[in-house]
Structures are given as structure tokens and as C-alpha cells.
Write a protein that holds these residues in place. Sequence first.
Motif, PDB file in Angstrom:
ATOM      1  N   LEU A 121       0.494  -0.950   0.051  1.00 49.63           N
ATOM      2  CA  LEU A 121      -0.212   0.204  -0.075  1.00 49.63           C
ATOM      3  C   LEU A 121       0.454   1.021   0.446  1.00 49.63           C
ATOM      4  N   ARG A 122       0.376   2.569  -0.805  1.00 48.49           N
ATOM      5  CA  ARG A 122       1.230   3.376  -1.014  1.00 48.49           C
ATOM      6  C   ARG A 122       0.428   4.300  -0.751  1.00 48.49           C
ATOM      7  N   VAL A 123       0.115   5.117   0.302  1.00 50.08           N
ATOM      8  CA  VAL A 123      -0.896   6.289   0.395  1.00 50.08           C
ATOM      9  C   VAL A 123      -0.190   7.857   0.046  1.00 50.08           C
ATOM     10  N   ASN A 124      -0.164   8.571  -0.925  1.00 47.01           N
ATOM     11  CA  ASN A 124       0.372   9.680  -0.932  1.00 47.01           C
ATOM     12  C   ASN A 124      -0.118  11.132  -0.975  1.00 47.01           C
ATOM     13  N   ASP A 125      -0.442  11.746   0.127  1.00 48.54           N
ATOM     14  CA  ASP A 125      -0.972  13.204   0.619  1.00 48.54           C
ATOM     15  C   ASP A 125      -2.172  13.217   0.177  1.00 48.54           C
ATOM     16  N   LEU A 126      -2.395  12.293   0.921  1.00 43.22           N
ATOM     17  CA  LEU A 126      -4.108  11.457   0.768  1.00 43.22           C
ATOM     18  C   LEU A 126      -4.851  12.818   1.765  1.00 43.22           C
ATOM     19  N   LYS A 127      -5.881  13.731   1.285  1.00 45.12           N
ATOM     20  CA  LYS A 127      -7.119  14.753   1.714  1.00 45.12           C
ATOM     21  C   LYS A 127      -8.244  14.543   1.539  1.00 45.12           C
ATOM     22  N   VAL A 128      -8.859  13.809   3.026  1.00 43.18           N
ATOM     23  CA  VAL A 128     -10.114  13.125   2.871  1.00 43.18           C
ATOM     24  C   VAL A 128     -11.045  14.762   4.249  1.00 43.18           C
ATOM     25  N   GLY A 133      -8.633  11.309  13.572  1.00 45.47           N
ATOM     26  CA  GLY A 133      -8.390  11.194  12.396  1.00 45.47           C
ATOM     27  C   GLY A 133      -7.899   9.557  11.366  1.00 45.47           C
ATOM     28  N   LYS A 134      -8.134   8.257  13.198  1.00 47.92           N
ATOM     29  CA  LYS A 134      -7.986   7.552  12.324  1.00 47.92           C
ATOM     30  C   LYS A 134      -9.189   6.574  11.960  1.00 47.92           C
ATOM     31  N   THR A 135     -10.001   6.757  12.342  1.00 48.93           N
ATOM     32  CA  THR A 135     -11.440   6.322  11.812  1.00 48.93           C
ATOM     33  C   THR A 135     -10.875   6.884  10.043  1.00 48.93           C
ATOM     34  N   THR A 136     -11.219   7.739   9.952  1.00 50.50           N
ATOM     35  CA  THR A 136     -11.124   9.051   8.836  1.00 50.50           C
ATOM     36  C   THR A 136     -10.292   7.711   7.953  1.00 50.50           C
ATOM     37  N   LEU A 137      -8.629   7.601   8.505  1.00 53.61           N
ATOM     38  CA  LEU A 137      -8.270   7.574   7.687  1.00 53.61           C
ATOM     39  C   LEU A 137      -8.476   5.617   6.901  1.00 53.61           C
ATOM     40  N   GLY A 138      -8.825   5.111   8.133  1.00 53.07           N
ATOM     41  CA  GLY A 138      -9.220   3.602   7.586  1.00 53.07           C
ATOM     42  C   GLY A 138     -10.356   3.434   6.848  1.00 53.07           C
ATOM     43  N   LYS A 139     -11.340   4.275   7.262  1.00 51.01           N
ATOM     44  CA  LYS A 139     -12.936   4.738   5.821  1.00 51.01           C
ATOM     45  C   LYS A 139     -12.043   5.152   4.086  1.00 51.01           C
ATOM     46  N   SER A 140     -10.888   5.837   4.304  1.00 46.36           N
ATOM     47  CA  SER A 140     -10.189   6.173   3.102  1.00 46.36           C
ATOM     48  C   SER A 140      -9.437   5.334   1.839  1.00 46.36           C
ATOM     49  N   HIS A 160     -11.161  18.985   8.295  1.00 46.85           N
ATOM     50  CA  HIS A 160     -10.223  18.285   7.499  1.00 46.85           C
ATOM     51  C   HIS A 160     -10.091  17.851   8.416  1.00 46.85           C
ATOM     52  N   ALA A 161     -10.837  16.425   8.218  1.00 49.37           N
ATOM     53  CA  ALA A 161     -10.003  15.367   9.119  1.00 49.37           C
ATOM     54  C   ALA A 161      -8.468  14.447   8.548  1.00 49.37           C
ATOM     55  N   LEU A 162      -8.862  14.966   7.377  1.00 45.89           N
ATOM     56  CA  LEU A 162      -7.299  14.310   6.676  1.00 45.89           C
ATOM     57  C   LEU A 162      -6.597  14.773   5.846  1.00 45.89           C
ATOM     58  N   ASP A 163      -5.482  15.108   6.243  1.00 46.79           N
ATOM     59  CA  ASP A 163      -5.074  17.006   5.676  1.00 46.79           C
ATOM     60  C   ASP A 163      -3.776  16.336   5.316  1.00 46.79           C
ATOM     61  N   SER A 178     -20.911   9.396   2.572  1.00 41.61           N
ATOM     62  CA  SER A 178     -22.236  10.382   2.180  1.00 41.61           C
ATOM     63  C   SER A 178     -21.329  12.057   2.539  1.00 41.61           C
ATOM     64  N   ARG A 179     -20.493  11.996   4.377  1.00 41.62           N
ATOM     65  CA  ARG A 179     -19.658  13.336   3.827  1.00 41.62           C
ATOM     66  C   ARG A 179     -18.679  12.925   3.668  1.00 41.62           C
ATOM     67  N   MET A 180     -17.921  12.634   3.566  1.00 42.77           N
ATOM     68  CA  MET A 180     -16.790  12.394   3.414  1.00 42.77           C
ATOM     69  C   MET A 180     -16.241  12.739   1.583  1.00 42.77           C
ATOM     70  N   ARG A 181     -15.315  13.526   1.887  1.00 45.36           N
ATOM     71  CA  ARG A 181     -14.980  14.220   0.116  1.00 45.36           C
ATOM     72  C   ARG A 181     -13.690  14.161   0.235  1.00 45.36           C
ATOM     73  N   HIS A 182     -13.314  13.443  -0.566  1.00 42.23           N
ATOM     74  CA  HIS A 182     -11.196  13.212  -1.980  1.00 42.23           C
ATOM     75  C   HIS A 182     -11.652  14.476  -1.993  1.00 42.23           C
TER      76      HIS A 182
END
Lengths: 331, 316
Positions: free
Chosen positions: B3-10, B44-51, B20-23, B57-61
Amino acid sequence: MWRYIGRKLFVYLLTFVIAVTINWMIPRFMPGDPVRSMLSRASVGNPEALQRMNEYYTGVFGLDTPLHEQYLSFWANLFRGDLGVSVMLYPQPVLDIILRAVPFTLGLLLPSIILSWIVGNRIGAFAARKKLLDNTILPVGYILTAMPYMWLALLLAWSLGIVAGVLPTAGGYSPSLRVEFSWLFISSLLTHWVLPFLSMFVVALGGWAIGMRNMIIYELEADYSNYLQALGAPTRLIRRYAFRNAMLPQITGLAVQLGTVLSGALLTEIVFNYPGLGTLILQALNNRDFFVLQGTFLFVVVGVLIANFIIDIVYVLVDPRTRVQMTGGAA
Amino acid sequence: MTLRVNDLKVYYQTLRGDVHALDGVTFDLADGEIMGLAGESGCGKTTLGKSLIRLDSRMRHIGGTIELDGKDVPIADEKAMVPLRYHEISLIPQYAMSALNPTRKIGRMINDLLRARGVRPADIADELKRRLELVGLDTDVLDRFPIELSGGMKQRVVMVMSTLLNPSLLIADEVTSALDVSTQRAVAESLVEFRDREYIKSMVFVTHDISLVYQMADTIMVMYAGHIVEKASASTIVNAPRHPYTQMLISALPEVGSTTEQGRLEGIPGTPPGLLNPPTGCRFKDRCPLAFAKCAERPPLVEIEPGHWAACWKTG
Ligand SMILES: Nc1ncnc2c1ncn2[C@@H]1O[C@H](COP(=O)(O)OP(=O)(O)OP(=O)(O)O)[C@@H](O)[C@H]1O
Ligand code: SF4
Ligand SMILES: [Mg+2]
């Protein structure tokens, strides 16, 4: 499971006994002479007939025997199906009068309850799915549930019966017809049935639809729905689960609503002068016909108890949670 | 590299504005790696997991990319994500206790799900039973309703169910929080076992319990207010953390053995910043004893030694 049914049955039986007892007490403990007050209202011209009636009712009330004997003989008569003789329709037995009215009431009640429940749940489930539909169904539903039975009944009678003139607004069938098994008579029954049925159906519909819509939306937000979505389950599966789970509270709702629906039905009958139990109660009240009143109340109580019992059982059968709790483990 | 996550913002869209839960989150997860994800509640741990599996429906990438086994994970594209879910990426949710349909027997729910995902239940029935036994469950749980199971049993059912198709990546969100200490250990050990048997390739294990994750995880990543502050091997994070936040977090840990949730985080004075209008620069600066002028700029996450990343101007 059987213990549960047994316990329920006992509670219902107890309720029945209490209802019968109250029923028996009311005319006897009311101030004044029940026989006199009954007969004073009965329009009997012939003094000889009046004399006969007086003797009969004094005997039935058994006013000269001790109270507990009166009570026991009341039960004994009940089991023999003897509910006394009507005053307003003397000398017809009360049982016959009631049995004539029951089919009309049931014919109104059962289809309107069951159809409104089924259709309402469908509409509600559908509304939960589509935003546009939701925005129209929800307000309409609220208006319908807020509407008193009487008022909607009058509205329908006025618009469809009197203004449009397409449907009869009073009676159970055309008075010019004889009761018989003919096409003419049946079609007359049906046209008379439509308006009272419709007014009850429509009022109940809105409540079920709103309830179902809210329940489904709640279920679709439930944790198991989210979990399934995260695992990529199709909406079809999630909706199926939600619909089934949302249905369960609606069954309980049916039991809770039964009383309201019944009183609504009795009122609706009165508005349309429909020859069921509701109209019978009104006539009996006007004529101080205690026996008819007593008998009708008994029927209503028994009917409600039976219906509640059936719903109880159905609920246990469809909800695995209660079923599991009662059978105590994997069955 | 799995897995490679790069500059993820959700962000969460709310009536009051974006949370700004994941910035800007960047990290890698290797094949076979179990990564503990730690941090205070709300970081933002759960937010990262969900992302990594499904945005609600409320989360925006807002930006950034995710790559799994060399392929792009199009998290914002609901349709394109469906084939990946369950088969490639799976989740044990934070609410595992209520993740089962209360009116369906467990076996039927699993079969319904498998069929919906294009797997014949019969093909996998033996494997399912084997795995239930592996986590210490009787196979007759399949014939039971969720209310007939204890919390720990449900937790394990969900664990088996989520990993049945051997996903590449498993996100386990606080799977042990609601369990007693001995059950916690058993569940954590089963998850390691799943990795060892290659039922799952790698795992993100979200937890508050650093002492538990220290024993089972290969690496630990610490988050603070939607940012990653430090990632390193579990022993480095616990024994030689470099970021001031991690240092305070670890030093606030009670002696091994006592495990009151609050006790270990009360040690850090102050509260994390709100994420509705997060402060610029280092998000820890208001609580950081070492903060200085430069901290008004956001410190980049840099590899300070092989396999050890930290985001702090003082460690670079
Ligand atoms: N649906 C939402 N709408 C708006 N903001 C949200 C929503 N869900 C979470 N947040 C915010 O996003 C931030 C991160 O939340 P998240 O659930 O990821 O935290 P967490 O680290 O998992 O916390 P915990 O340890 O308590 O589970 C929090 O500040 C929270 O207030
Ligand atoms: S960047 Fe500055 S404020 Fe942030 S942790 Fe490092 S020293 Fe503290
Ligand atoms: Mg969380």
C-alpha cells in the motif's frame, strides 16, 4: 414458545373476564331502574306487549335474586350464546342482531387494515429510496394521518357521493333490494362499501407509509448496512435486509393501532350509516337498549383481544430475536 | 510494496464548513506488515481507515492518491471501488459488535454476502469452518443469531467474515477496545496468525492501546489532528520516539499492566485543535514544549533514519 403463548392466553382470558364483569355491572349499578328507563324509551303502543316486556326484563335482570347468582347466571347465559332480547327490536335476540352487523364491520375493517398496512409499507419503502418521491409522499402522509376519520369520511361523502354523485353515501345496500345472492344485490353491497372503506384506508395509509419510511432510513444507516456497503455488497441486498428489519416494528405498530382503527371504523360507519356495529351502538344508545349495547361491547372486546393475540403470535414467528429468547438458544 | 498512500486529503462536509480530518497523509505499508495506528481520539484514525475502503456520504476526497499492489485505488469513484472491496481491501469496523444483521442467522448472512460478491458459498464453506475453529469458535455459530453470541464472539465472527476472501489489505478499527484484557490478547493474536497464514497480506490496526500494539505490530504510525507525526518500527516508537508528541504520548503511558484508557493520555496538557478551522503550521505547536518560530510552517514528514519518519522541525 408454548409457555409464552400460554402466558399470553392467560392475560387475554383475564382481560376478557374483567371486560365481561364490567359489562355486567354497568346497567346494574347505574342509578335508577334499568328496566323502567329502558322501556320508557321503547315506543310500544300496546300495553299488553309492554307488560310482557316488563316481565321478561325484570326476570332477566333477576333483580330479586342475590347479586352473585345474577352474576353467575349472566355467565351461564353467555356460554349458551344468550345475550338477551333487544328492546328496540323486540323480540329479536341480541345475538341475531349483532351477527347481522358483524359481517359489515369486518368487511370494512379487515380489508382496510390489511390493505392500508401492505400498501402503506410499500409506499414508505419506496419513498425511502427516491428523494423526489420522498418530498411528495412525506407531506401528503402527514396530512393524511393528521386527518380525523370523521372529517375525511365527510369529505369523501361530499365529493364523491353528493357532488360527483357516483357512489351512495348511506346504508349497506340499496333499501329497495331484498337480501339475496344475486348480482344486483352484490353490486349494491360493493358500491355502498367503497366510500366507508376508502375513508378508512386512506387515513391509515399515511401513517404506515411514514412509519415505514422512517424505519427504513434508520435501518439503512444501521451499522450492519454500513458494514455490508464497505464490503461492496449491492444495494439490493442491503435494501432487502433493511426492509425486513423495518417491517418488524410495523407489526407491533399494527397491534398498537388496533384500538384507534376500530374506533375509527365505528365512527366511519356512523357517518355513512353503514349497518355495522358502530351504527348499532349508536342506535342502542339512543334507545337505551342495554342488551344490544352489552352484546356489542362484548363482541368488540373479544375481537380486539383475538386480533392482538394473532399479532403477538405473528410477531414471534417473524422476529428471530424474540423467537430465540423464548426457545432459549439455537433452534 | 503493498500500500502506498500519497498526500491523501479527505474532509467531512458539514453545515459549518469542512472538517479537515485527513490533511495530507503519506505512508507506505509493506507486504506482510502489521501497522498499528495510534493517536488521541478524534485525530482521524477511523477516517483514514474508511478512506482506504469506502467514503461515507459526508466525506469528500480532496486530493492525494492510494495505490495497492501497484494499482490505483480510485477511492472517490464509488463504482470502480466495488470490485476492490472485500476481495482486495477489507474492514473490521469499529462497531463490529453491531455489524451483523440482527434478524439473519450468521451463516445465512455470510452466504448472502458471498453470493452478492460472486463467490459460491459452497466453495468456501470448509475454509469458513476451519477459520472459525482457528479463532476458537464452534462452527454451530453459523446457525445462530447475533444476539445469541457474546461481544467477543461477534467480534471474531466479523473478523473471519471480513477476511474470508484473503484480502491484500485489512483495516481493523479498534477491534479490541470493547473486550476484556484476555479476549483482547486472543483477538490480537488471531489477527497476527491470519497474517502469518497469509489470509491477509498487510494490516492497519487502529488502536488506543499502545502496549497491545507494541506486542503485535511491526510498525506504529502516530497521528495528530489529521496529520501523521511519526512512523517507525514498534520498538523504536515505544523505546526511542523522536517526535515531541510521540514522546509525550509514550511517557504518559502507565506502567505495563494497568490499562485505564484515560490515564495514559491525561499526561499531555491541553487539547488537540479543532479540525473545522485547523491552525496553520505544525498542528501540535500550541501544546509543544519545544515550539519555536519555524513551527508556524508545516514540518514535512521526512525519513530521519531508515524506516523512521517524523514530521517535526526539531528532529530533521
Ligand atoms: N460524519 C462526520 N462529520 C463531521 N466530522 C466528523 C465526522 N466523523 C468524524 N468527524 C471528525 O473528524 C475527526 C476525525 O474523526 P475520526 O472518527 O477519524 O477519529 P478517530 O481518530 O477514529 O477517533 P476515535 O479514537 O475516537 O475513534 C474528528 O475531529 C471528528 O470530529
Ligand atoms: S514542529 Fe515545532 S511545534 Fe511541531 S512538534 Fe516539532 S517542535 Fe513541536
Ligand atoms: Mg475511530
